[in-house]
Design a protein around this motif. Structure first.
Motif, mmCIF file in Angstrom:
data_model
loop_
_atom_site.group_PDB
_atom_site.id
_atom_site.type_symbol
_atom_site.label_atom_id
_atom_site.label_comp_id
_atom_site.label_asym_id
_atom_site.label_seq_id
_atom_site.Cartn_x
_atom_site.Cartn_y
_atom_site.Cartn_z
ATOM 1 N N TYR A 144 0.840 -1.203 0.000
ATOM 2 C CA TYR A 144 0.000 0.000 0.000
ATOM 3 C C TYR A 144 0.875 1.253 0.000
ATOM 4 N N ASP A 163 3.856 1.510 -1.183
ATOM 5 C CA ASP A 163 4.466 1.641 -2.513
ATOM 6 C C ASP A 163 3.507 2.320 -3.494
ATOM 7 N N LEU A 164 2.237 1.944 -3.431
ATOM 8 C CA LEU A 164 1.250 2.563 -4.320
ATOM 9 C C LEU A 164 1.070 4.045 -3.996
ATOM 10 N N ALA A 217 4.090 5.917 -5.357
ATOM 11 C CA ALA A 217 4.047 6.031 -6.819
ATOM 12 C C ALA A 217 2.967 6.988 -7.293
ATOM 13 N N GLY A 218 2.147 7.458 -6.360
ATOM 14 C CA GLY A 218 1.064 8.362 -6.751
ATOM 15 C C GLY A 218 -0.103 7.644 -7.407
ATOM 16 N N THR A 219 -0.137 6.313 -7.285
ATOM 17 C CA THR A 219 -1.200 5.514 -7.911
ATOM 18 C C THR A 219 -2.515 5.663 -7.168
ATOM 19 N N ILE A 220 -2.442 5.797 -5.835
ATOM 20 C CA ILE A 220 -3.644 5.928 -5.014
ATOM 21 C C ILE A 220 -3.509 7.135 -4.092
ATOM 22 N N GLU A 221 -4.645 7.560 -3.557
ATOM 23 C CA GLU A 221 -4.671 8.630 -2.578
ATOM 24 C C GLU A 221 -4.706 8.019 -1.168
ATOM 25 N N GLU A 234 -7.475 5.502 0.250
ATOM 26 C CA GLU A 234 -8.189 4.844 -0.842
ATOM 27 C C GLU A 234 -8.083 3.322 -0.698
ATOM 28 N N ILE A 248 -8.015 -0.633 -1.698
ATOM 29 C CA ILE A 248 -7.513 -1.416 -2.826
ATOM 30 C C ILE A 248 -7.868 -2.889 -2.625
ATOM 31 N N HIS A 294 -11.397 -0.855 -8.277
ATOM 32 C CA HIS A 294 -10.323 -0.586 -7.319
ATOM 33 C C HIS A 294 -8.991 -1.111 -7.867
ATOM 34 N N HIS A 295 -7.905 -0.455 -7.480
ATOM 35 C CA HIS A 295 -6.585 -0.950 -7.875
ATOM 36 C C HIS A 295 -6.358 -2.324 -7.252
#
Length: 380
Positions: free
Chosen positions: A126, A128-129, A132-136, A139, A141, A298-299
């Motif tokens: 989580y 890492d995501l 990386a700016g993949t999730i807020e 949020e 997953i 969801h991611h």
């Protein structure tokens, strides 16, 4: 292992501790290496004969250390795990061990402590995501986990209980799909054919850690104990629709046959040039099935649980490379040509290691094998 050794010193315990392990292939080696030559502790690992990959087998059979033993069981993983649990529950046998100054403990899925570091992986993924700016932040997953003994995915459940924003935990099985059926129907039925698959660490019909989930969900020790007794005596139990609905709020399940697992390995390699081991491919395939079936946006994190080099023959077959008549270490080199990740040193070094363990026993003679090991003095 080091924590246990220190605890023995601090408590003034004089007995030796024998760690008993049943492994479906992967974590037996980790336990062996962790407890190797740790003072006042021995470790004995049982694995299903013919039920692990050749590389997994060599990892264990070449294990060094004066306090270790590796023994094959002429049965499947369920036989090995049930045998270990039977030993723990045999009062007379434990008394006989105590007379020899031996106390039992466990590793792998039998020991809750195994789950603690696994919980960390979910938070790490989580983080890492987020990085990386993949999730807020906050949020939710999804995670898909290749599952046999229900340990790794249970760690994901504990991560959710601790506050990690988890939307769904997707349970991915191979042809031994007892968990898929359970999470869909609420009926756990181990009375079915057992299949040897290309994802052998998931070839399990009695998923030990599921009992722990039921304990948390049902909040009724007596009821859970009754279900476990039914499983042992009748081969099945039914938790009912109400509890199933509660479990399904977090869990979803599907399974993948070997042919589809191989197709997934080939497809992922072609699209992403990523070499997935068969267990990861089972999860990858089921993750796609989940998203197609539910439309969930969801991611998704696919939990990769093993190195493809441990299953080089199956992976190379899936990638269209001929493996018939080729030895394990040549296969390692062939897979290296396909994989950007190097062969792990622990596997590469197996080429020059001697086989040190050759024990074999039937499920019903596991106690005798244990007694023979503890009667053999540990060489200093």
């Amino acid at each position: 292992p080091q924590l246990m050794s220190m605890a023995l010193k601090k408590t003034g315990e004089k007995d030796e501790v024998l760690i008993l392990v049943a492994t479906s292939g992967d974590t037996g080696k980790a336990a062996l290496e962790g407890f190797r030559d740790v003072p006042q502790i021995r470790i004995m690992v049982f694995y299903p004969q013919g039920g692990v990959s050749r590389i997994q087998q060599l990892q264990m059979l070449t294990q060094e250390g004066h306090n270790v033993n590796v023994t094959a069981v002429t049965g499947n993983f369920d036989d090995a795990q049930s045998g270990v649990k039977k030993i723990f529950g045999d009062k007379a046998f434990n008394e006989a061990l105590a007379e020899k100054g031996i106390r039992l403990s466990s590793a792998n899925s039998i020991n809750w402590g195994r789950l603690v570091p696994q919980i960390v992986y979910y938070f790490s993924a989580y983080a890492d995501l987020l990085s990386a700016g993949t999730i807020e932040p906050g949020e939710a997953i999804d995670f898909t986990v290749p599952t046999g003994n229900f340990g790794d995915i249970l760690a994901g459940f504990y991560a959710k209980c601790m506050g990690l924003p988890v939307h769904k935990l997707v349970c991915a099985s191979n042809a031994n799909n007892v968990l898929t059926d359970f999470l869909r129907t609420g009926v756990y039925d181990r009375q079915r054919d057992f299949f040897k698959t290309i994802s052998p660490s998931m070839d399990i019909l009695i998923s030990s850690n599921l009992e722990r989930l039921l304990y948390h969900m049902a909040e009724d020790k007596a009821k859970v104990a009754s279900w476990m007794q039914q499983l042992q005596q009748e081969g099945r139990y039914d938790i009912g629709s109400e509890l199933l609905a509660k479990i399904q709020q977090t869990f979803w399940a599907d399974w993948t046959a070997d042919a589809d697992t191989e197709a997934c390995i080939a497809d992922v390699y072609e699209k992403d040039h990523y070499v997935a081991d068969p267990h990861t491919a089972v999860a990858w395939s089921v993750a796609e099935k989940y998203q197609q079936a539910t439309g969930d946006a969801h991611h998704m994190v696919v939990v990769s649980t093993a190195s493809p080099y441990k299953f080089n023959g199956s992976v190379l077959d899936a990638l269209g490379v001929k493996t018939a008549g080729v030895d394990e270490f040549t296969l390692l080199d062939k897979l290296q040509e396909k994989n950007s990740d190097p062969i792990p040193e622990g596997l590469a070094s197996l080429r020059s290691k001697d086989v040190r363990h050759s024990g074999v026993c039937a499920p019903e003679t596991m106690e005798e094998a244990v007694m023979a090991f503890v009667s053999d003095p540990v060489k200093k």
